[in-house]
Write a protein that holds these residues in place. Structure first.
Motif, PDB file in Angstrom:
ATOM      1  N   ASP A 100       0.827  -1.211   0.000  1.00 35.94           N
ATOM      2  CA  ASP A 100       0.000   0.000   0.000  1.00 35.94           C
ATOM      3  C   ASP A 100       0.859   1.258   0.000  1.00 35.94           C
ATOM      4  N   TRP A 101       1.887   1.262   0.858  1.00 30.62           N
ATOM      5  CA  TRP A 101       2.727   2.449   0.988  1.00 30.62           C
ATOM      6  C   TRP A 101       3.414   2.787  -0.321  1.00 30.62           C
ATOM      7  N   HIS A 102       3.733   1.760  -1.132  1.00 27.40           N
ATOM      8  CA  HIS A 102       4.443   2.009  -2.375  1.00 27.40           C
ATOM      9  C   HIS A 102       3.552   2.730  -3.383  1.00 27.40           C
ATOM     10  N   PHE A 103       2.273   2.367  -3.403  1.00 24.60           N
ATOM     11  CA  PHE A 103       1.369   3.062  -4.323  1.00 24.60           C
ATOM     12  C   PHE A 103       1.137   4.493  -3.862  1.00 24.60           C
ATOM     13  N   ALA A 104       1.053   4.702  -2.544  1.00 20.37           N
ATOM     14  CA  ALA A 104       0.942   6.070  -2.040  1.00 20.37           C
ATOM     15  C   ALA A 104       2.148   6.900  -2.461  1.00 20.37           C
ATOM     16  N   MET A 105       3.322   6.302  -2.449  1.00 24.09           N
ATOM     17  CA  MET A 105       4.543   6.999  -2.846  1.00 24.09           C
ATOM     18  C   MET A 105       4.531   7.321  -4.336  1.00 24.09           C
ATOM     19  N   LEU A 106       4.099   6.374  -5.155  1.00 27.38           N
ATOM     20  CA  LEU A 106       4.096   6.597  -6.597  1.00 27.38           C
ATOM     21  C   LEU A 106       3.025   7.595  -7.024  1.00 27.38           C
TER      22      LEU A 106
ATOM     23  N   SER B 296      10.054  -0.101  -7.571  1.00 26.57           N
ATOM     24  CA  SER B 296       9.435  -0.343  -8.881  1.00 26.57           C
ATOM     25  C   SER B 296      10.418  -0.207 -10.024  1.00 26.57           C
ATOM     26  N   GLY B 297      11.601   0.361  -9.782  1.00 21.47           N
ATOM     27  CA  GLY B 297      12.573   0.616 -10.842  1.00 21.47           C
ATOM     28  C   GLY B 297      12.455   1.993 -11.448  1.00 21.47           C
TER      29      GLY B 297
ATOM     30  N   GLN C 188      -4.920   3.752  -4.956  1.00 21.06           N
ATOM     31  CA  GLN C 188      -5.385   3.256  -6.245  1.00 21.06           C
ATOM     32  C   GLN C 188      -4.239   2.679  -7.070  1.00 21.06           C
ATOM     33  N   PRO C 189      -4.561   1.785  -8.018  1.00 15.77           N
ATOM     34  CA  PRO C 189      -3.515   1.307  -8.928  1.00 15.77           C
ATOM     35  C   PRO C 189      -3.024   2.447  -9.808  1.00 15.77           C
ATOM     36  N   LEU C 190      -1.916   2.238 -10.458  1.00 19.07           N
ATOM     37  CA  LEU C 190      -1.406   3.251 -11.367  1.00 19.07           C
ATOM     38  C   LEU C 190      -2.364   3.408 -12.540  1.00 19.07           C
ATOM     39  N   PRO C 191      -2.467   4.614 -13.115  1.00 21.73           N
ATOM     40  CA  PRO C 191      -3.434   4.846 -14.193  1.00 21.73           C
ATOM     41  C   PRO C 191      -3.115   4.011 -15.426  1.00 21.73           C
ATOM     42  N   SER C 192      -4.043   4.009 -16.351  1.00 20.62           N
ATOM     43  CA  SER C 192      -3.889   3.239 -17.586  1.00 20.62           C
ATOM     44  C   SER C 192      -2.556   3.573 -18.242  1.00 20.62           C
ATOM     45  N   GLY C 193      -1.795   2.542 -18.568  1.00 12.55           N
ATOM     46  CA  GLY C 193      -0.473   2.755 -19.130  1.00 12.55           C
ATOM     47  C   GLY C 193       0.613   2.787 -18.089  1.00 12.55           C
ATOM     48  N   GLY C 194       0.243   3.006 -16.814  1.00  6.95           N
ATOM     49  CA  GLY C 194       1.200   2.988 -15.721  1.00  6.95           C
ATOM     50  C   GLY C 194       2.295   4.019 -15.834  1.00  6.95           C
TER      51      GLY C 194
ATOM     52  N   ASP D  99       6.884   3.909 -17.965  1.00  4.51           N
ATOM     53  CA  ASP D  99       5.875   2.856 -17.832  1.00  4.51           C
ATOM     54  C   ASP D  99       6.299   1.894 -16.723  1.00  4.51           C
ATOM     55  N   ILE D 100       5.648   2.003 -15.577  1.00  7.99           N
ATOM     56  CA  ILE D 100       5.925   1.071 -14.466  1.00  7.99           C
ATOM     57  C   ILE D 100       4.644   0.313 -14.112  1.00  7.99           C
ATOM     58  N   SER D 101       3.851   0.004 -15.132  1.00  2.51           N
ATOM     59  CA  SER D 101       2.538  -0.610 -14.916  1.00  2.51           C
ATOM     60  C   SER D 101       2.626  -1.997 -14.294  1.00  2.51           C
ATOM     61  N   GLU D 102       3.799  -2.643 -14.332  1.00  2.00           N
ATOM     62  CA  GLU D 102       3.924  -3.956 -13.703  1.00  2.00           C
ATOM     63  C   GLU D 102       3.679  -3.875 -12.197  1.00  2.00           C
ATOM     64  N   MET D 103       3.826  -2.665 -11.618  1.00  2.00           N
ATOM     65  CA  MET D 103       3.534  -2.503 -10.192  1.00  2.00           C
ATOM     66  C   MET D 103       2.109  -2.893  -9.861  1.00  2.00           C
ATOM     67  N   ASN D 104       1.204  -2.745 -10.820  1.00  2.00           N
ATOM     68  CA  ASN D 104      -0.201  -3.060 -10.548  1.00  2.00           C
ATOM     69  C   ASN D 104      -0.419  -4.532 -10.246  1.00  2.00           C
ATOM     70  N   SER D 105       0.558  -5.381 -10.562  1.00  2.00           N
ATOM     71  CA  SER D 105       0.427  -6.802 -10.206  1.00  2.00           C
ATOM     72  C   SER D 105       0.490  -7.003  -8.700  1.00  2.00           C
TER      73      SER D 105
END
Length: 726
Positions: A22-28, A65-66, A585-591, A597-603
């Motif tokens: 959770d904290w990582h998505f808040a950071m991103l 996330s890289g 929330q997950p990263l937006p479309s396309g991440g 593009d770091i959309s793999e974080m949504n996994s």
């Protein structure tokens, strides 16, 4: 339309992983943070390459996330990036994100701590360090040891760092509620905390009431909601240069701080500003609270250093504050004067661990709960009820009471009500498969001046889940006696030995070599309830564990025996908390974050399940009336298969709000109310200091109509499930 966030058994493991990040998505989602790193990395790569006359190599410690490694690699003047990440799931995500962005030939992700890396030859070292291993109190994630190792093994001399330095700011704070974070405060007349009772054994002459300790806090909330009051303007405390580190012994500074308002100084609160480049030419990253001029600290909290003893301060005087740090923590204390402080003395060397926080077998939340007078009074009334029930349960003598929760407090209160008898404390790990020897000790309540007597028929049997809990219980209850070894044979108390298991729960109650207690002999089964190993639980795990233990031990109860608490209700309310919802929330479309593009974080993302939080940390406004959603009756057997206890309740807006502006719910907040005895209850409402509650974020915000929203709740013996719909 139906919005569900139920934690189904088949997805529980996935949900736990989602909560972990959770904290990582808040950071991103923290755009100022991302922008500051983007600008500083681009500038630093160009300047470093220009100074060396060739493309540079970069080192990223804690890549996550890289994102930061990719921001460096896409600069034309950066030839290679080595990124370290200790979390293997995140490292795998970073590898996928690197591949998505086409940098597999320029970025190497290594799934280990950077301090485990071997020394590199000079031509393989990096000239730019990128890092964000910072926390609310700056140093708690080990940024200094990590950079110190990197400077020796992985970086060129004269390397640049992003961030380059950090400045720590602080202020004096009056906050009567903060000392409850780390000490048991004596309260005359309190059933648990009366200084004339067992508490005096923990607060003997010469011992202090608390310890200098640092806790994460949300300063804006503490000031606006919980009674905190600044007693000084912000002052600069320390500066740490990540490009030229201080030694492992750290730094110390003495600051004369003008007091702006009269009051008691309970803590020094502090925060930091990270200068992304040494010359300050790019944006800063900061967790400065709004009440001290910040624009909002994004996903960060701040920190509070509690003083061992509050200090009376008067407007207009100057206090001498010592700020110091070592490799792992910052610390503040008050000194009489600048001249009276020896150069060798610092807050770090003067910090004393007084044991009061360890004595309660829990964290700050546990200590705040123990310091709650209304809760202690409720336990006292429940203990009186249990003692009366135990006295009535047997025609020949008081039937013994079995305490199956951690901690001696309820056992102590019941013994006080009985006025005679003894306690048998059972230590070790009696609720797990018993492979090691447990320790049994008889503890006798005796009158002043009499010799200890060890009755073979204890009035209270106190079962402790750990050696720590057992040791503290003996100290609290005044334990003197002999240690006994559990017998390997059968025989002693068959009805006190039972094993049940479901979905990971395992309750094994062992009372070997205990005084003989035949079937149907106990007058009560009781618990606070508190279980020291249920860290991060908002109440559902405690319900499941207590219920399974009561089910396993119910054969020991007499026909008139009682259970305390007899039931537990799960209450809830709908809240509007747009900020928290957005951060999770997950990263937006396309991440895409800063064009990467770091959309793999949504996994690793999941909104399902209930997050455990403390205080009103969701910082939201209620949009519907509170209500009881579900009640679990411990007098019935814990179900191992359907049907589960379930209910449906409609949460409606308050009458005054039904015709006002549109109400939007982002989350369902839930908590537990324990029904300890007839007419006696205690709840973990979010506004109670230290109370833990659950927050279930909705998949989408929902408008709350006049008829309200329907909440369906169920409990399967291990987890609560909730579904919100129109």
């Amino acid at each position: 339309m139906s919005v569900s966030a139920a934690m189904a058994p088949s997805t529980a493991a996935t949900d736990d992983v989602g909560k972990q990040y959770d904290w990582h998505f808040a950071m991103l989602h923290d755009q100022p943070r991302n922008r500051a790193f983007h600008q500083a990395i681009a500038h630093s790569v160009r300047r470093s390459a220009a100074a060396r006359g060739k493309p540079i190599k970069a080192l990223d410690i804690g890549t996550g996330s890289g994102l930061l490694a990719i921001l460096a690699a896409r600069q034309p003047d950066c030839s290679r990036v080595t990124a370290y990440e200790i979390d293997r799931r995140l490292a795998a995500v970073a590898v996928s994100n690197v591949s998505r962005n086409g940098f597999t030939d320029r970025i190497q992700v290594i799934a280990q701590h950077s301090t485990a890396a071997a020394v590199r030859p000079a031509d393989a070292r990096a000239s730019l360090l990128v890092h964000e291993i910072l926390d609310s109190d700056l140093l708690g994630e080990g940024v200094l040891p990590a950079i110190r190792h990197a400077a020796v093994a992985l970086l060129e001399p004269g390397y640049r760092a992003v961030p380059a330095r950090a400045v720590v700011y602080a202020a004096l704070l009056e906050h009567p509620g903060l000392p409850a974070f780390d000490r048991l405060a004596p309260v005359p007349g309190d059933p648990v905390l009366d200084p004339r009772g067992p508490l005096k054994r923990l607060l003997s002459p010469g011992s202090a009431l608390g310890e200098t300790a640092v806790y994460d806090v949300h300063v804006d909330d503490e000031v606006s909601l919980h009674g905190g009051r600044p007693l000084s303007a912000p002052f600069k405390a320390l500066a740490i240069n990540f490009e030229s580190l201080p030694g492992p012994e750290g730094q110390k500074a003495l600051i004369k701080v003008p007091v702006t308002a009269t009051g008691l100084v309970h803590a020094v609160i502090f925060w930091w500003e990270a200068q992304m480049e040494a010359d300050g030419s790019t944006e800063i990253m900061s967790n400065t609270p709004k009440c001290f001029g910040g624009v909002g600290s994004g996903h960060w909290l701040q920190a509070a250093c509690l003083l061992p003893v509050p200090r009376q301060a008067f407007a207009g005087e100057e206090l001498v504050v010592e700020a110091s740090h070592d490799d792992n923590s910052l610390m503040f204390c008050l000194r009489p004067s600048v001249e009276s402080v020896p150069s060798s003395l610092s807050c770090m060397s003067g910090t004393v661990s007084h044991g009061s926080s360890h004595a309660a077998m829990g964290d700050a939340s546990r200590l705040q709960t123990l310091n709650c007078r209304s809760r202690n009074l409720a336990l006292w009334r429940a203990a009186q009820w249990v003692a009366r029930a135990a006295s009535r349960a047997s025609l020949t003598a008081t039937a013994p009471v079995i305490d199956i929760g951690d901690g001696p407090f309820l056992s102590h209160l019941v013994l006080q009500c009985l006025r005679s008898g003894s306690v048998l404390a059972v230590g070790g790990r009696p609720f797990r498969r018993l492979r090691r020897q447990a320790t049994l000790m008889q503890i006798s309540k005796r009158s002043k001046g009499s010799k200890p007597s060890f009755a073979r028929s204890p009035a209270v049997i106190c079962l402790e889940r750990s050696q720590e809990a057992f040791g503290f219980s003996c100290k609290w209850l005044g334990a003197r006696g002999t240690a006994l070894k559990p017998s390997s044979g059968s025989g002693s108390v068959p009805d006190l030995k039972a094993t049940t298991g479901r979905r990971g729960w395992r309750a094994e109650v062992v009372c070997s070599d205990a005084p003989d207690l035949p079937s149907r002999a106990a007058g009560a089964l009781m618990a606070e309830p508190f279980f020291s190993d249920l860290d991060g639980d908002w109440g559902e795990a405690a319900i499941g564990l207590f219920w399974s233990q009561v089910t396993a031990l119910r054969g020991a109860l007499t026909a008139r025996g009682v259970i305390c608490p007899g039931s537990a209700s799960i209450h809830g309310e709908l809240v509007s908390c747009a900020d928290l919802w957005s951060q999770r929330q997950p990263l937006p479309s396309g991440g895409l974050v800063e064009g990467v593009d770091i959309s793999e974080m949504n996994s690793l993302h999941s909104l399902a399940g209930v997050r455990c939080m403390e205080g009103q940390s969701y910082r939201g406004a209620s949009v519907a009336e509170r209500a009881s959603l579900l009640t679990v009756d411990f007098r019935t057997r814990c179900p191992w298969r359907p049907p589960w206890p379930a209910a449906a309740v409609r949460l409606r807006p308050r009458p005054a709000e039904r015709n006002s502006q549109e109400l939007v719910a982002h989350a369902l907040v839930v908590w537990v109310v324990w029904h300890l005895a007839p007419g006696v209850e205690w709840g973990q409402e979010p506004e109670r200091p230290g109370a833990r509650h659950g927050v279930m974020l909705l998949q989408q915000p929902m408008a709350v109509p006049a008829e309200g929203l329907l909440v369906q709740a169920s409990f399967d013996g291990a987890h609560c499930h909730f579904r919100v719909s129109h």
